[in-house]
Design a protein around this motif. Structure first.
Motif, PDB file in Angstrom:
ATOM      1  N   ASN A  28       1.440 -24.786  22.746  1.00  0.00           N
ATOM      2  CA  ASN A  28       2.453 -25.694  23.232  1.00  0.00           C
ATOM      3  C   ASN A  28       2.463 -26.751  25.044  1.00  0.00           C
ATOM      4  O   ASN A  28       2.938 -27.827  24.985  1.00  0.00           O
ATOM      5  N   LEU A  29       1.623 -25.833  25.276  1.00  0.00           N
ATOM      6  CA  LEU A  29       1.878 -26.552  27.224  1.00  0.00           C
ATOM      7  C   LEU A  29       0.959 -27.735  27.199  1.00  0.00           C
ATOM      8  O   LEU A  29       0.930 -28.650  27.978  1.00  0.00           O
ATOM      9  N   THR A  30      -0.425 -27.020  25.972  1.00  0.00           N
ATOM     10  CA  THR A  30      -1.472 -28.571  26.355  1.00  0.00           C
ATOM     11  C   THR A  30      -1.158 -29.698  25.861  1.00  0.00           C
ATOM     12  O   THR A  30      -1.355 -30.689  25.976  1.00  0.00           O
ATOM     13  N   LEU A  31      -0.816 -30.101  24.526  1.00  0.00           N
ATOM     14  CA  LEU A  31      -0.361 -31.068  23.003  1.00  0.00           C
ATOM     15  C   LEU A  31       0.259 -31.564  23.655  1.00  0.00           C
ATOM     16  O   LEU A  31      -0.228 -33.030  23.955  1.00  0.00           O
ATOM     17  N   PRO A  32       1.552 -31.456  24.522  1.00  0.00           N
ATOM     18  CA  PRO A  32       2.373 -32.369  25.173  1.00  0.00           C
ATOM     19  C   PRO A  32       1.816 -34.179  25.447  1.00  0.00           C
ATOM     20  O   PRO A  32       1.584 -34.943  26.110  1.00  0.00           O
ATOM     21  N   LEU A  33       0.723 -33.253  26.634  1.00  0.00           N
ATOM     22  CA  LEU A  33      -0.096 -34.145  27.326  1.00  0.00           C
ATOM     23  C   LEU A  33      -1.308 -35.358  27.036  1.00  0.00           C
ATOM     24  O   LEU A  33      -0.602 -36.882  27.103  1.00  0.00           O
ATOM     25  N   PHE A  34      -1.270 -34.785  25.457  1.00  0.00           N
ATOM     26  CA  PHE A  34      -2.353 -36.021  24.582  1.00  0.00           C
ATOM     27  C   PHE A  34      -1.005 -36.913  24.558  1.00  0.00           C
ATOM     28  O   PHE A  34      -1.152 -38.378  24.737  1.00  0.00           O
ATOM     29  N   THR A  35       0.002 -36.921  23.956  1.00  0.00           N
ATOM     30  CA  THR A  35       1.635 -38.012  23.410  1.00  0.00           C
ATOM     31  C   THR A  35       1.824 -38.721  25.505  1.00  0.00           C
ATOM     32  O   THR A  35       1.755 -39.757  25.166  1.00  0.00           O
ATOM     33  N   LEU A  36       2.269 -37.257  26.274  1.00  0.00           N
ATOM     34  CA  LEU A  36       2.098 -38.346  27.772  1.00  0.00           C
ATOM     35  C   LEU A  36       1.728 -39.018  28.478  1.00  0.00           C
ATOM     36  O   LEU A  36       2.012 -40.406  28.769  1.00  0.00           O
ATOM     37  N   ALA A  37       0.165 -38.869  28.037  1.00  0.00           N
ATOM     38  CA  ALA A  37      -0.628 -39.633  28.000  1.00  0.00           C
ATOM     39  C   ALA A  37      -0.991 -41.131  27.922  1.00  0.00           C
ATOM     40  O   ALA A  37      -1.390 -41.901  28.638  1.00  0.00           O
ATOM     41  N   VAL A  38      -0.012 -41.307  27.241  1.00  0.00           N
ATOM     42  CA  VAL A  38      -0.008 -42.867  25.694  1.00  0.00           C
ATOM     43  C   VAL A  38       1.636 -43.283  26.358  1.00  0.00           C
ATOM     44  O   VAL A  38       1.485 -44.311  27.293  1.00  0.00           O
ATOM     45  N   GLU A  39       2.143 -42.504  25.956  1.00  0.00           N
ATOM     46  CA  GLU A  39       3.635 -43.137  26.121  1.00  0.00           C
ATOM     47  C   GLU A  39       4.278 -42.056  26.710  1.00  0.00           C
ATOM     48  O   GLU A  39       5.603 -42.252  26.786  1.00  0.00           O
ATOM     49  N   TRP A  40       4.263 -42.032  27.956  1.00  0.00           N
ATOM     50  CA  TRP A  40       5.071 -41.519  29.320  1.00  0.00           C
ATOM     51  C   TRP A  40       6.095 -42.029  29.698  1.00  0.00           C
ATOM     52  O   TRP A  40       7.399 -41.649  29.948  1.00  0.00           O
ATOM     53  N   ARG A  41       6.201 -43.211  29.193  1.00  0.00           N
ATOM     54  CA  ARG A  41       7.017 -44.100  29.875  1.00  0.00           C
ATOM     55  C   ARG A  41       8.683 -44.452  28.771  1.00  0.00           C
ATOM     56  O   ARG A  41       8.978 -45.284  29.563  1.00  0.00           O
ATOM     57  N   ARG A  42       8.377 -43.827  27.358  1.00  0.00           N
ATOM     58  CA  ARG A  42       8.951 -43.734  27.546  1.00  0.00           C
ATOM     59  C   ARG A  42      10.176 -43.325  27.088  1.00  0.00           C
ATOM     60  O   ARG A  42      10.711 -42.674  26.278  1.00  0.00           O
ATOM     61  N   VAL A  43      10.128 -41.868  27.575  1.00  0.00           N
ATOM     62  CA  VAL A  43      10.781 -40.439  28.479  1.00  0.00           C
ATOM     63  C   VAL A  43      12.341 -41.232  28.334  1.00  0.00           C
ATOM     64  O   VAL A  43      12.646 -41.497  29.234  1.00  0.00           O
ATOM     65  N   ASP A  44      13.074 -40.184  27.988  1.00  0.00           N
ATOM     66  CA  ASP A  44      14.638 -40.421  27.724  1.00  0.00           C
ATOM     67  C   ASP A  44      14.945 -39.521  28.680  1.00  0.00           C
ATOM     68  O   ASP A  44      15.065 -38.240  28.711  1.00  0.00           O
ATOM     69  N   TRP A  45      14.784 -39.904  30.611  1.00  0.00           N
ATOM     70  CA  TRP A  45      14.387 -38.943  31.387  1.00  0.00           C
ATOM     71  C   TRP A  45      16.273 -38.394  31.490  1.00  0.00           C
ATOM     72  O   TRP A  45      16.113 -37.723  31.888  1.00  0.00           O
TER      73      TRP A  45
END
Length: 229
Positions: free
Chosen positions: A37-54
């Motif tokens: 669970n700690l590792t998989l999100p990094l792949f998504t964030l590498a591409v789409e981190w700008r779309r996070v609803d902070w």
């Protein structure tokens, strides 16, 4: 399979994998799945981190902290047998809620509440995605995936620290989680092409069916082992 699902829709790794892992190695859960669970999100964030609803992420994390404490108490004071049943029941509830796609308004109260429930189930069982996913189900795909990815990354890190503090993170769990990163990466790589070409509705129903069957199998295994140890 869990990585394929989560790579496509933003969550589902624990929903698919946790019942099977709990059935095969209950003593290593939920630590092993939290490493993934700690590792998989990094792949998504590498591409789409700008779309996070902070803003929403902040409310979710605010609720998750006390929820994680309750999840830790469950791990410490509840037997492995009862935890197995708890995992299965949480999966069935998550499958039911996900299948119904209930309409939940997204505001500070609902996101904080979802984070609280996710903290309990995520820390105790490794399945923390459905409550947050329900709140964000009407957002656009990139925002759902990015926000859930950041939430899962921070949540898994928090859960691993808590598990270590309460003495429920054996080295074997970390090793098993590390080994599972390899099929997780393969699943994520496959999820891209499948997301574009497959009918998401049919895949979604099939995955929910597999998760439900795994949960029922987990309950059956625990009951049988209890009656005939």
């Amino acid at each position: 399979m869990g990585a394929i699902v989560q790579g496509g829709v933003g969550f589902g790794l624990g929903l698919v994998a946790a019942p099977v892992l709990t059935m095969l190695a209950p003593d290593l859960m939920p630590g092993a799945i939290q490493v993934v669970n700690l590792t998989l999100p990094l792949f998504t964030l590498a591409v789409e981190w700008r779309r996070v609803d902070w803003s929403g992420l902040g409310f979710a994390l605010l609720g998750r902290l006390p929820g994680s404490a309750i999840g830790a108490l469950i791990i410490v004071h509840v037997s492995v047998y009862a935890r197995g049943i708890f995992v299965a029941v949480m999966v069935l509830i998550a499958v039911a809620l996900t299948a119904r796609a209930l309409s939940v308004p997204r505001n500070g109260y609902t996101v904080t509440s979802a984070g609280f429930v996710s903290g309990i189930t995520g820390t105790a069982t490794g399945i923390g995605g459905p409550p947050i996913a329900l709140v964000y189900q009407n957002a656009k795909g990139p925002q759902i995936r990015a926000t859930l990815a950041m939430f899962f990354f921070l949540s898994a890190a928090q859960s691993l620290v808590i598990l270590q503090l309460v003495g429920e993170l054996p080295a074997q769990a970390l090793l098993t989680g590390g080994v599972l990163i390899v099929p997780m990466v393969l699943g994520f790589l496959v999820s891209g092409p499948l997301r574009r070409y497959l009918d998401g509705g049919k895949v979604r129903r099939a995955v929910l069916a597999v998760a439900a069957l795994s949960a029922v199998g987990l309950i059956a295994q625990n009951v049988v082992s209890r009656l005939w140890p």
